[in-house]
Structure formats: C-alpha cells, structure tokens
Design a protein around this motif. Structure first.
Motif, PDB file in Angstrom:
ATOM      1  N   ASP A  88       0.818  -1.221   0.000  1.00 38.42           N
ATOM      2  CA  ASP A  88       0.000   0.000   0.000  1.00 38.42           C
ATOM      3  C   ASP A  88       0.847   1.265   0.000  1.00 38.42           C
ATOM      4  N   LEU A  89       2.103   1.155   0.415  1.00 39.36           N
ATOM      5  CA  LEU A  89       2.990   2.323   0.458  1.00 39.36           C
ATOM      6  C   LEU A  89       3.833   2.453  -0.808  1.00 39.36           C
ATOM      7  N   ARG A  90       3.916   1.379  -1.585  1.00 37.93           N
ATOM      8  CA  ARG A  90       4.732   1.390  -2.799  1.00 37.93           C
ATOM      9  C   ARG A  90       4.250   2.494  -3.736  1.00 37.93           C
ATOM     10  N   GLY A  91       5.190   3.253  -4.234  1.00 36.07           N
ATOM     11  CA  GLY A  91       4.881   4.359  -5.123  1.00 36.07           C
ATOM     12  C   GLY A  91       4.471   5.631  -4.394  1.00 36.07           C
ATOM     13  N   GLU A  92       4.169   5.512  -3.107  1.00 37.02           N
ATOM     14  CA  GLU A  92       3.702   6.651  -2.325  1.00 37.02           C
ATOM     15  C   GLU A  92       4.782   7.240  -1.422  1.00 37.02           C
ATOM     16  N   ARG A  93       5.410   6.364  -0.626  1.00 32.52           N
ATOM     17  CA  ARG A  93       6.394   6.814   0.357  1.00 32.52           C
ATOM     18  C   ARG A  93       7.505   5.786   0.505  1.00 32.52           C
ATOM     19  N   SER A  94       8.655   6.256   0.911  1.00 26.96           N
ATOM     20  CA  SER A  94       9.720   5.351   1.339  1.00 26.96           C
ATOM     21  C   SER A  94       9.338   4.831   2.719  1.00 26.96           C
ATOM     22  N   VAL A  95       9.945   3.724   3.114  1.00 25.04           N
ATOM     23  CA  VAL A  95       9.620   3.101   4.397  1.00 25.04           C
ATOM     24  C   VAL A  95      10.901   2.870   5.191  1.00 25.04           C
ATOM     25  N   VAL A  96      10.864   3.225   6.468  1.00 23.70           N
ATOM     26  CA  VAL A  96      11.900   2.829   7.405  1.00 23.70           C
ATOM     27  C   VAL A  96      11.273   1.708   8.221  1.00 23.70           C
ATOM     28  N   LEU A  97      11.759   0.488   7.990  1.00 22.76           N
ATOM     29  CA  LEU A  97      11.224  -0.712   8.623  1.00 22.76           C
ATOM     30  C   LEU A  97      12.182  -1.141   9.730  1.00 22.76           C
ATOM     31  N   VAL A  98      11.721  -1.040  10.970  1.00 29.04           N
ATOM     32  CA  VAL A  98      12.557  -1.285  12.142  1.00 29.04           C
ATOM     33  C   VAL A  98      12.052  -2.533  12.870  1.00 29.04           C
ATOM     34  N   PHE A  99      12.856  -3.577  12.872  1.00 31.50           N
ATOM     35  CA  PHE A  99      12.539  -4.771  13.660  1.00 31.50           C
ATOM     36  C   PHE A  99      13.201  -4.622  15.033  1.00 31.50           C
ATOM     37  N   TYR A 100      12.468  -4.991  16.069  1.00 31.32           N
ATOM     38  CA  TYR A 100      13.018  -4.941  17.420  1.00 31.32           C
ATOM     39  C   TYR A 100      12.559  -6.185  18.187  1.00 31.32           C
ATOM     40  N   PRO A 101      13.347  -6.615  19.175  1.00 28.59           N
ATOM     41  CA  PRO A 101      13.049  -7.881  19.853  1.00 28.59           C
ATOM     42  C   PRO A 101      11.743  -7.888  20.651  1.00 28.59           C
ATOM     43  N   PHE A 102      11.611  -7.037  21.651  1.00 27.14           N
ATOM     44  CA  PHE A 102      10.465  -7.134  22.558  1.00 27.14           C
ATOM     45  C   PHE A 102      10.044  -5.766  23.085  1.00 27.14           C
ATOM     46  N   ALA A 103       8.735  -5.588  23.192  1.00 27.37           N
ATOM     47  CA  ALA A 103       8.198  -4.413  23.872  1.00 27.37           C
ATOM     48  C   ALA A 103       8.576  -4.478  25.354  1.00 27.37           C
ATOM     49  N   PHE A 104       8.594  -3.331  25.987  1.00 28.36           N
ATOM     50  CA  PHE A 104       8.822  -3.210  27.428  1.00 28.36           C
ATOM     51  C   PHE A 104      10.223  -3.617  27.867  1.00 28.36           C
ATOM     52  N   THR A 105      11.188  -3.590  26.963  1.00 27.69           N
ATOM     53  CA  THR A 105      12.570  -3.865  27.348  1.00 27.69           C
ATOM     54  C   THR A 105      13.389  -2.592  27.171  1.00 27.69           C
ATOM     55  N   GLY A 106      14.462  -2.491  27.918  1.00 30.82           N
ATOM     56  CA  GLY A 106      15.225  -1.253  27.999  1.00 30.82           C
ATOM     57  C   GLY A 106      15.785  -0.746  26.687  1.00 30.82           C
ATOM     58  N   VAL A 107      16.540  -1.564  25.978  1.00 26.18           N
ATOM     59  CA  VAL A 107      17.175  -1.108  24.737  1.00 26.18           C
ATOM     60  C   VAL A 107      16.114  -0.799  23.687  1.00 26.18           C
ATOM     61  N   CYS A 108      15.108  -1.664  23.567  1.00 25.81           N
ATOM     62  CA  CYS A 108      14.039  -1.438  22.582  1.00 25.81           C
ATOM     63  C   CYS A 108      13.303  -0.134  22.874  1.00 25.81           C
ATOM     64  N   THR A 109      12.969   0.080  24.122  1.00 28.37           N
ATOM     65  CA  THR A 109      12.265   1.306  24.491  1.00 28.37           C
ATOM     66  C   THR A 109      13.121   2.526  24.192  1.00 28.37           C
TER      67      THR A 109
END
Length: 152
Positions: free
Chosen positions: A26-47
């Motif tokens: 749905d974003l193709r042709g419209e916007r670039s995407v910054v796709l960020v994978f992170y391990p777990f919610a509620f953890t120090g480094v991720c937060t």
C-alpha cells in the motif's frame, strides 16, 4: 541472512497496535519506508530506540517517509506499550504466524523466538536502499537512518 541492499523488500501484511491492517504494498509508489525490527516491547534497549525515533517523528513520518516498527509481540501488547511510551507511529505485530515477516527479512533469531535489531530503508519502488542488522543487545543509531533517508 538479511535481505541485501538492492534487493526487493519482501511484501507483508500485519496488524498494527490498533488492529488495522498494514501492507507494504500500500505504500509502494507513495512513500519510502523505514522498517525497524526490534526484539520485545517493554525492554530497555528497545524502548530507548523506539522513543528516540518518536523524538524525531517528523523526519520519519511525513509525506515522503513512513516509519513502521515490527516485533513478534501480540497486537494487544503493542497497544499498551505504545500508549505507555507515547509512541505515535505504527507498531506491527509479527506474532502469528510467529516471526514470518522477520524470517522473510532474515532477522529472526530462532533460538530466542524474536527479531534481532534489523532496520531496512525501502524506497518507493520497494527496493532496499540501506540496512543495518545488530545483535539483540546492540542499540542502533537513529542518525544513521536519517543519513540513509537523505540519500533517497
């Protein structure tokens, strides 16, 4: 092995923290995407990483760019996490089938059952233009994302 720069970004369809379906196509042709994978919610480094992105939100969510953050947490967990941390961008749940999108991008840690810290900058045509993949304990630098966006 993570998707290489110059390769086509694998498509996906995931629910965000509000239950809305988000499709990369749905974003193709419209916007670039910054796709960020992170391990777990509620953890120090991720937060720390995700709140740092929130601090520069106007650079990551605008008419040119969309920030999408992905973890294997459930949609319900992500809703509470986003509210607690005041995150105003989509947090996508790769919960079921567990980690399929992280696997497609080559950033799923089978032993830990979560994504490692992978970030992909995808241009409007769906091509990966920049990436960084860090181990679980190693935070990423958001200024690197901004430099990559400036080259698009």
């Amino acid at each position: 092995m993570a998707i290489e720069v110059g390769g086509r970004a694998p498509g996906f369809e995931l629910k965000d923290n509000h239950g809305r379906t988000v499709r990369l196509s749905d974003l193709r042709g419209e916007r670039s995407v910054v796709l960020v994978f992170y391990p777990f919610a509620f953890t120090g480094v991720c937060t720390g990483e995700l709140t740092a992105l929130q601090e520069d939100l106007e650079r990551f969510v605008n008419d040119e760019v969309q920030l999408l953050a992905v973890s294997c947490d459930s949609m319900h967990t992500l809703r509470v996490y986003a509210e607690q941390e005041a995150l105003e961008y989509p947090l996508l749940s790769d919960f079921w089938p567990h980690g399929n999108v992280a696997r497609a991008y080559g950033v799923f840690d089978e032993d830990k059952g979560c994504a490692v810290r992978g970030t992909f900058v995808i241009d409007r045509s769906g091509v990966v233009r920049w990436r960084v993949v860090n181990a679980l304990p190693d935070a990423r630098d958001r200024s690197d994302y901004l430099k990559a966006l400036d080259t698009l």
